[in-house]
Design an enzyme around this catalytic site. Sequence first.
Site, PDB file in Angstrom:
ATOM      1  N   TYR A   1       9.072  12.477   8.635  1.00  0.00           N
ATOM      2  CA  TYR A   1       9.881  12.865   8.931  1.00  0.00           C
ATOM      3  C   TYR A   1      10.896  11.863   9.277  1.00  0.00           C
ATOM      4  O   TYR A   1      11.901  11.919   9.019  1.00  0.00           O
ATOM      5  CB  TYR A   1       9.685  14.623  10.122  1.00  0.00           C
ATOM      6  CG  TYR A   1      10.442  14.803  10.622  1.00  0.00           C
ATOM      7  CD1 TYR A   1      10.989  16.171  10.605  1.00  0.00           C
ATOM      8  CD2 TYR A   1      11.057  14.296  11.711  1.00  0.00           C
ATOM      9  CE1 TYR A   1      12.379  16.758  10.492  1.00  0.00           C
ATOM     10  CE2 TYR A   1      12.380  15.059  12.569  1.00  0.00           C
ATOM     11  CZ  TYR A   1      12.654  16.669  11.961  1.00  0.00           C
ATOM     12  OH  TYR A   1      14.136  16.678  12.426  1.00  0.00           O
TER      13      TYR A   1
ATOM     14  N   SER B   1      17.994  13.769  12.971  1.00  0.00           N
ATOM     15  CA  SER B   1      17.673  14.526  14.173  1.00  0.00           C
ATOM     16  C   SER B   1      17.575  12.798  14.760  1.00  0.00           C
ATOM     17  O   SER B   1      17.832  11.683  14.437  1.00  0.00           O
ATOM     18  CB  SER B   1      16.626  13.747  13.346  1.00  0.00           C
ATOM     19  OG  SER B   1      15.121  14.054  13.982  1.00  0.00           O
TER      20      SER B   1
END
Length: 255
Positions: free
Chosen positions: A160, A147
């Site tokens: 996350y 990410s």
Amino acid sequence: MSDLSAFSLAGKRVLVTGANTGIGQGIAASVARAGGAVIGVGRSAMDETAARIAKLGGSFEAVAADLADPAVAAAMLDRIWDESGPLDGLVNNAGIIRRADAVDLSEADWDDVIDINLKTVFRLCQNFARRVLAQPGRRGKIVNIASLLSFQGGIRVASYTASKHGVLGITRLLACEWAHRGINVNGIAPGYIETNNTEALRGDPDRSTAILGRIPAGRWGRPDDIGDAAVFLLAPASDYMHGAVVAVDGGWLAR
Ligand code: NAP
């Protein structure tokens, strides 16, 4: 290698987690377009992906598995290997996100995200490599979906961000351990892609305008943008790539 076959996945079997929707579906479709057979793993029906791949004339097999439990995930990979044959590629795509101010983040929101996004990813890499290494001369390719939050901090997504920094770290570590043993481990850092994962952001007019205004390409990414990069990392064209996490982000990180 300079001919087009360097980008072909003909004859390759690739496991893609979370293949029912979003980026996973885009990767599955791209792999099929490149001639690979896709084994889609997930907890929801994958009929839409199956129909897309059938239309492309490709091969798709759906395997039901809840990846929340890393041990179950690892056993699933072994079962696929034993029952339907060896795998050439593994794409760790399935992931979740939980949004909360860091001071309010619950332990469950920490554990659930770390388990699926990091621990399951590691266990699947581990079992995939054990199988590849057990067969002398066999090669394998792993693509981990990281990410922008493997490189940046973000906001209100503590577990996350921790998980995706972890994905970057293990991608590099596993590449160092396995590069000389015939396994390529690389990753892709998607930018802002139009999927369920970003529905809340896209639904918030202020955040959505701010995000779009910062993307040099001037548009949100599409799942197939990530799929085509995954094909490159699964194909012979990337044989000398190890431990790279490629940003496919419309230029976000370059800014
Ligand atoms: P998505 O549309 O929410 O898809 C996530 C996938 O993971 C779905 O297939 C989902 O299955 C699966 N999954 C989640 N928990 C699971 C579980 N316990 N067992 C099995 N499958 C499970 O999100 P996406 O945007 O395509 O995300 C795919 C990956 O890209 C994730 O790793 C995400 O972190 C990463 N990513 C996305 C973006 C973005 O902008 N969209 C940006 C950077 C990174 P269900 O449909 O059954 O829930």
